[in-house]
Design an enzyme around this catalytic site. Structure first.
Site, PDB file in Angstrom:
ATOM      1  CB  THR A  94      -0.885  -0.069   1.406  1.00 26.52           C
ATOM      2  OG1 THR A  94      -1.763  -1.131   1.211  1.00 26.52           O
ATOM      3  CG2 THR A  94      -1.708   1.242   1.082  1.00 26.52           C
ATOM      4  CB  VAL A 119      -4.442  -7.168   0.497  1.00 24.98           C
ATOM      5  CG1 VAL A 119      -3.826  -7.945  -0.793  1.00 24.98           C
ATOM      6  CG2 VAL A 119      -3.637  -6.832   1.456  1.00 24.98           C
ATOM      7  CG  MET A 168     -11.110   0.399  -4.471  1.00 26.25           C
ATOM      8  SD  MET A 168     -12.727   1.257  -4.434  1.00 26.25           S
ATOM      9  CE  MET A 168     -13.374   1.200  -2.718  1.00 26.25           C
ATOM     10  CE  LYS A 169      -5.411  -1.304   2.411  1.00 27.53           C
ATOM     11  NZ  LYS A 169      -3.901  -1.873   2.423  1.00 27.53           N
ATOM     12  CB  ILE A 170      -6.064   5.374  -0.145  1.00 25.13           C
ATOM     13  CG1 ILE A 170      -4.611   4.808  -0.483  1.00 25.13           C
ATOM     14  CG2 ILE A 170      -6.207   6.684   0.712  1.00 25.13           C
ATOM     15  CD1 ILE A 170      -3.901   4.304   0.744  1.00 25.13           C
TER      16      ILE A 170
END
Length: 289
Positions: A94, A119, A168-170
């Site tokens: 990340t 993830v 999107m992960k953030i």
């Protein structure tokens, strides 16, 4: 593909790579600076690489899972001169989306393809291969490595071009942090009015405020158990990535600043190594001033 390479055997990376070792019919080559983690993987059936360059030379698919943007840069500085057409690299760290996009452009010059695939969920899900995976980059490359990603996670979704998996992960993590802050503030208020945490949780479950964070962390909050599944400092990193995204995009979101203040204070108090639910202590402390 005959060989998968895995770089980065921290808490998440070790669990993720072990699942690949257990499920992949070909060779798995691992590299990390921690010899104990490497030895555990070798005991499970992995082969050891003496360098990142060796991973690039031996593997058809190369996965990296390291903490920060600067670590991904360092890994790819060693990988990139050894990459070849047809290889697929998957960075599951990340990091700043802009950094990942920059590296992906450099990888493309070698004829290889880079995907970002961060993830969601933490170590217990990594052990069970139940991670959610957000993919950014070439769709055809993702189709080729879907079976590899499925060895580590039970949900995966392609979000668009390079960097979009990371965006999107953030977004996911900042939404969790916002919900967390609301839980912290309402639990603090419940304490003030003498409402037991268990009763608070039960009462919330009767209405529309039910949420995964409260359900998963209520026992830890009751027990004041801040053993780390996902650290406060890791979430603070993601909050700061979000601030960078906002600056780059020109967006203004006041709630992000509220969350950032809490996490900055948690770091100042030396809570970075504790679980991210330790932000409850920050909010409770601030409420009494």
């Amino acid at each position: 593909m005959n060989t998968i390479g895995f770089i980065g055997l921290g808490l998440m990376g070790e669990a993720m790579s072990k699942n690949i070792v257990n499920k992949f019919s070909g060779n798995v080559v691992v590299y990390d600076l921690n010899p104990e983690a490497v030895n555990r993987l070798v005991a499970s059936g992995a082969q050891v690489a003496d360098s990142i360059e060796e991973v690039a030379q031996r593997a058809d698919v190369i996965i990296s899972m390291v903490p920060r943007s600067e670590h991904v840069r360092a890994v790819y500085q060693q990988l990139i001169t050894h990459l070849r057409p047809g290889q697929i690299t998957i960075d599951m760290s990340t990091i700043d989306p802009s950094v990942s996009m920059e590296i992906a452009r450099e990888v493309a010059k070698t004829g290889a393809v880079m995907l970002d695939a961060p993830v969601v969920k933490s170590v217990p899900a990594a052990v069970k291969a139940e991670l959610g995976i957000y993919i950014g980059g070439d769709h055809a490359a993702w189709e080729k490595v879907k079976p590899v990603l499925a060895m580590m996670g039970n949900n995966q979704i392609h979000m668009g071009e390079n960097g979009r998996g990371l965006v999107m992960k953030i977004l996911h993590n900042l939404m969790v942090a916002g919900i967390q802050n609301s839980v912290n503030e309402m639990l603090t208020t419940a304490d003030h009015f003498g409402i037991d945490k268990t009763d608070f949780h039960t009462a919330i479950s009767y209405g529309g405020a039910t949420n995964w964070y409260l359900d998963s962390k209520i026992n830890s909050l009751i027990a004041e158990d801040y053993r780390t599944a996902f650290s406060l400092q890791n979430m603070a990193k993601d909050v700061n990535i979000m601030k960078t995204l906002l600056k780059e995009s020109g967006l203004t979101l006041p709630g992000v600043d509220v969350v950032k203040h809490v996490y900055d204070r948690g770091l100042d108090l030396g809570l970075g190594g504790e679980d991210f639910c330790a932000t409850f202590k920050v909010v409770k402390d601030s409420s009494n001033k």
